[in-house]
Design an enzyme around this catalytic site. Sequence first.
Site, PDB file in Angstrom:
ATOM      1  N   ARG A 104       3.150   1.393   7.626  1.00 36.09           N
ATOM      2  CA  ARG A 104       4.523   0.999   7.889  1.00 36.09           C
ATOM      3  C   ARG A 104       4.834   1.260   9.356  1.00 36.09           C
ATOM      4  NH1 ARG A 104       4.813   3.997   2.932  1.00 36.09           N
ATOM      5  NH2 ARG A 104       5.560   2.733   1.159  1.00 36.09           N
ATOM      6  N   LYS A 143       7.027   7.156   2.707  1.00 34.10           N
ATOM      7  CA  LYS A 143       8.391   7.224   2.184  1.00 34.10           C
ATOM      8  C   LYS A 143       8.547   8.449   1.291  1.00 34.10           C
ATOM      9  CE  LYS A 143       9.918   2.428   2.351  1.00 34.10           C
ATOM     10  NZ  LYS A 143      10.455   1.291   1.568  1.00 34.10           N
ATOM     11  N   HIS A 194       5.655  -5.483   9.350  1.00 41.15           N
ATOM     12  CA  HIS A 194       5.596  -5.666   7.901  1.00 41.15           C
ATOM     13  C   HIS A 194       4.637  -6.792   7.512  1.00 41.15           C
ATOM     14  CE1 HIS A 194       6.948  -5.171   3.811  1.00 41.15           C
ATOM     15  NE2 HIS A 194       7.234  -6.451   3.718  1.00 41.15           N
ATOM     16  N   ARG A 200       1.165  -5.400   7.601  1.00 45.76           N
ATOM     17  CA  ARG A 200       0.954  -4.551   6.421  1.00 45.76           C
ATOM     18  C   ARG A 200       0.735  -5.420   5.180  1.00 45.76           C
ATOM     19  NH1 ARG A 200       2.138   0.404   3.737  1.00 45.76           N
ATOM     20  NH2 ARG A 200       3.570   0.227   1.983  1.00 45.76           N
ATOM     21  N   HIS A 236       2.315   3.275  -2.421  1.00 44.17           N
ATOM     22  CA  HIS A 236       3.335   2.870  -3.384  1.00 44.17           C
ATOM     23  C   HIS A 236       3.364   3.836  -4.561  1.00 44.17           C
ATOM     24  CE1 HIS A 236       3.333  -1.622  -2.034  1.00 44.17           C
ATOM     25  NE2 HIS A 236       4.118  -0.874  -1.303  1.00 44.17           N
ATOM     26  N   TYR A 239       4.127  -7.115  -4.122  1.00 46.80           N
ATOM     27  CA  TYR A 239       3.950  -7.093  -2.676  1.00 46.80           C
ATOM     28  C   TYR A 239       2.720  -7.875  -2.239  1.00 46.80           C
ATOM     29  CZ  TYR A 239       4.092  -4.758   1.903  1.00 46.80           C
ATOM     30  OH  TYR A 239       4.179  -4.458   3.232  1.00 46.80           O
TER      31      TYR A 239
END
Length: 307
Positions: free
Chosen positions: A149, A171, A240, A243, A266, A275
Amino acid sequence: MPDSLLEAPLATFLEALARHASPATVDAYRRDLSRFRVYAEDAGLESWAQLDAALVRRFLGQERSRGLAPRSLARRRAALSRFAEQLVSEGLLTHNPVSLTPSPRQPQHLPRPVDVDQLAHFLDAPHDDSPLARRDQAMLELFYSSGLRLAELAALDLDDLESSRVRVIGKGGKPRQVPVGRRAATALTAWITARGQLATAGEPALFVGQRGARLGHRAIQLRLANLARERGLAEHLHPHRLRHSFASHLLESSQDLRAVQELLGHAHLSTTQVYTRLDWQHLATSYDAAHPRARRRHRTPPDEGNP
């Protein structure tokens, strides 16, 4: 009721969040949590220890009735959930009440990966071998090699880089290690040998700007967009998309959804499935090939009269 009773824990949470999240995320969470604080105060909440699922549901319901978009509503809930987890860790709550509320359904706006041959041609384009060009090449290769990211790449320090892998904070503050491919490792080595010409003394950041300090998120985005134009890539390029291209191309080659999930960081497999544009036909083909009760067997139809 003084605002500080609810504001102080929020300020502490946002300060901690800013250490590993992007400025845009911190600003969005600040707005989301400030709005909830006002709602909670109006509802008579005097301490975060009184936070419960019913209050969260009413708040999200009000936001939905105001016409808030599903994506924004989901971010509201995510901000509340991460704040509640912090309250749990501090002993103010025994559990996360936000986890008892449903997640808003999201429309599936899938990013489009860059064609693998176009991307290879773009990455292989020659440059002037200046320190800045080496830095830019290393960033490009690392984005595509490891599926990072934007916030993860920008936060990298020299100490996070090893010979064949890199440590990142994803995250939710979750650490993970991802492999670094051969081409990315070569580009990183070239950059590190030139990094001292730009970096100020004692600067820990892996990627720095012309003033010697850590390269910011916006600067990285602009460099990618400019490189795409300079090298003739006929489409907009941003972190993005690199990625997403990493995930899509890796999945096409390996067909290993779990491995791609781990590499992307994830929490849920369903996120990776959407995704990476994994469609039902791909799943059905893999199922038919792998599941012992799904394999096709040719059977001779029963004789008439002997069902």
